[in-house]
Design a protein around this motif. Structure first.
Motif, PDB file in Angstrom:
ATOM      1  N   SER A   1       2.341  -6.719   3.357  1.00  0.00           N
ATOM      2  CA  SER A   1       3.900  -6.287   2.274  1.00  0.00           C
ATOM      3  C   SER A   1       2.546  -5.100   1.774  1.00  0.00           C
ATOM      4  O   SER A   1       3.293  -4.469   1.748  1.00  0.00           O
ATOM      5  CB  SER A   1       3.276  -7.483   1.366  1.00  0.00           C
ATOM      6  OG  SER A   1       3.621  -7.053   0.135  1.00  0.00           O
ATOM      7  N   LYS A   2       0.483  -4.889   2.486  1.00  0.00           N
ATOM      8  CA  LYS A   2       0.654  -3.896   1.633  1.00  0.00           C
ATOM      9  C   LYS A   2       0.825  -2.709   2.868  1.00  0.00           C
ATOM     10  O   LYS A   2       0.964  -1.463   1.707  1.00  0.00           O
ATOM     11  CB  LYS A   2      -1.019  -4.281   2.005  1.00  0.00           C
ATOM     12  CG  LYS A   2      -1.404  -5.126   0.521  1.00  0.00           C
ATOM     13  CD  LYS A   2      -3.086  -5.312   0.952  1.00  0.00           C
ATOM     14  CE  LYS A   2      -3.850  -5.824  -0.477  1.00  0.00           C
ATOM     15  NZ  LYS A   2      -4.948  -6.746   0.265  1.00  0.00           N
ATOM     16  N   ILE A   3       1.290  -2.771   3.558  1.00  0.00           N
ATOM     17  CA  ILE A   3       0.890  -1.559   4.179  1.00  0.00           C
ATOM     18  C   ILE A   3       2.449  -1.301   4.501  1.00  0.00           C
ATOM     19  O   ILE A   3       2.804  -0.092   4.251  1.00  0.00           O
ATOM     20  CB  ILE A   3       1.136  -1.983   6.112  1.00  0.00           C
ATOM     21  CG1 ILE A   3       0.736  -0.810   6.962  1.00  0.00           C
ATOM     22  CG2 ILE A   3       1.791  -2.949   7.108  1.00  0.00           C
ATOM     23  CD1 ILE A   3       0.340  -0.883   7.956  1.00  0.00           C
ATOM     24  N   LEU A   4       3.073  -1.651   4.222  1.00  0.00           N
ATOM     25  CA  LEU A   4       4.593  -1.573   4.087  1.00  0.00           C
ATOM     26  C   LEU A   4       5.288  -1.042   2.673  1.00  0.00           C
ATOM     27  O   LEU A   4       6.206   0.071   2.331  1.00  0.00           O
ATOM     28  CB  LEU A   4       5.873  -2.569   3.838  1.00  0.00           C
ATOM     29  CG  LEU A   4       6.119  -3.081   5.447  1.00  0.00           C
ATOM     30  CD1 LEU A   4       7.031  -4.321   4.993  1.00  0.00           C
ATOM     31  CD2 LEU A   4       6.728  -2.532   6.106  1.00  0.00           C
ATOM     32  N   GLN A   5       4.156  -0.846   1.462  1.00  0.00           N
ATOM     33  CA  GLN A   5       3.768  -0.380   0.629  1.00  0.00           C
ATOM     34  C   GLN A   5       3.410   0.798   0.599  1.00  0.00           C
ATOM     35  O   GLN A   5       3.321   1.962  -0.906  1.00  0.00           O
ATOM     36  CB  GLN A   5       3.358  -1.023  -0.578  1.00  0.00           C
ATOM     37  CG  GLN A   5       4.230  -2.407  -0.508  1.00  0.00           C
ATOM     38  CD  GLN A   5       3.919  -3.292  -2.178  1.00  0.00           C
ATOM     39  OE1 GLN A   5       4.017  -2.666  -2.921  1.00  0.00           O
ATOM     40  NE2 GLN A   5       3.711  -4.190  -1.662  1.00  0.00           N
ATOM     41  N   SER A   6       2.375   1.036   2.054  1.00  0.00           N
ATOM     42  CA  SER A   6       1.561   2.209   1.212  1.00  0.00           C
ATOM     43  C   SER A   6       2.293   3.799   2.063  1.00  0.00           C
ATOM     44  O   SER A   6       3.508   3.812   1.998  1.00  0.00           O
ATOM     45  CB  SER A   6       0.741   2.193   3.056  1.00  0.00           C
ATOM     46  OG  SER A   6      -0.033   3.368   2.773  1.00  0.00           O
TER      47      SER A   6
END
Length: 304
Positions: free
Chosen positions: A36-41
């Motif tokens: 989830s974090k890396i897709l929002q980067s």
């Protein structure tokens, strides 16, 4: 009225189903949080996103295979939570004609909730990830073949299989980008591109790029025009919709009822300041004043 609502809330959070569901969701979200974090980067590219997605699916599939041992750990956590809240764990009433919920005829609590909740939850998450990141939608991931660390680590450069995959990529994207040429032209650039980074890696002259943005910056457009175009597509192709959703959420916070008469120019400026917080405006105050003063003739002199 308030008392009855409070009692209903207490009964809901003390229910056995709620405690098990809360523990399960915490278990799954702990493993999907990095994705989830890396897709929002804002700097993520398709190659890195693909690796994290595949790793997440592999971990969840492993947990599904070892569901008995994984559920035993979760069941001990549920027991500790229930004992701390003085809650008795129990199975819902079983009815032979029940069709609107799980109706497993199990004598133990752990077996019932493992079959009725834990396993279906893992299967649903894995199926959703596989449906969201299908192979047809991930065809652009073959563009990572032009990233130096990809073909150097796997030692696939100058092989027939590698050249066939690159030829297929060039044919697929030649209709989208007319400047891309396929055939012997791209293969000739590819051999020189691979040899260049192979020499750099052996001699340790500089660090090889490991993502699309670094590879795009290191690629000379005059020498490798086709590879430059491929890396540009890989760098700019969006992985998710987080950037667009971030602008909508910012607009909701900026455009309040107290600012209903605010103009479009001011609204755009406030939204940009809110989104790009890393930009230090204090260091650019003088340039901002000069730009504002030079737009048109004013009574006050802002520029000395």
């Amino acid at each position: 009225m308030t008392t009855s609502k409070a009692k209903s809330f207490v009964l809901s959070i003390c229910d056995t189903d709620f405690i098990f569901a809360l523990t399960y969701l915490s278990y799954v979200l702990e493993r999907t949080l990095p994705l989830s974090k890396i897709l929002q980067s804002s700097t993520i590219d398709l190659k890195n996103a693909s690796e994290i997605v595949q790793c997440t699916i592999t971990v969840l599939q492993s947990n599904r295979t070892n569901c008995i041992s994984e559920f035993a750990k979760l069941y001990s956590e549920v027991q500790q939570l229930a004992s701390g809240l003085d809650i008795d764990l129990k199975i819902p009433r079983i009815n032979k004609k029940q069709t609107h919920r799980e109706n497993y005829n199990s004598q133990s609590i752990d077996e019932y909730y493992r079959i009725s909740m834990f396993i279906p939850l893992l299967d649903s998450i894995i199926e959703d990830l596989n449906r969201r990141f299908t192979l047809p939608s991930m065809e652009a991931y073959d563009l990572s073949l032009f990233i130096p660390t990809t073909f150097l680590q796997q030692k696939m450069y100058c092989t027939s299989e590698y050249q066939d995959r690159v030829s297929n990529v060039s044919k697929r994207f030649s209709s989208i980008e007319p400047n891309i040429l396929h055939g012997k032209t791209i293969l000739g650039e590819l051999e020189i591109w691979c040899q260049k980074w192979k020499i750099i890696a052996e001699e340790g002259i500089e660090k090889c790029p490991n993502n699309a943005i670094e590879a795009f910056s290191s690629c000379n457009a005059k020498v490798f025009p086709n590879i430059k175009s491929f890396l540009q597509i890989l760098s700019t192709m969006p992985v998710g919709v987080a950037s667009a959703e971030r602008s909508f959420s910012t607009l909701r916070r900026m455009k309040t009822w107290l600012r209903s008469r605010m103009g479009e120019t001011r609204l755009t400026g406030l939204c940009l300041l809110h989104v790009h917080r890393e930009v230090n405006v204090n260091e650019l105050i003088q340039s901002v004043i000069e730009r504002f003063a030079n737009k048109k003739q004013r009574r006050l002199d802002f520029v000395l």
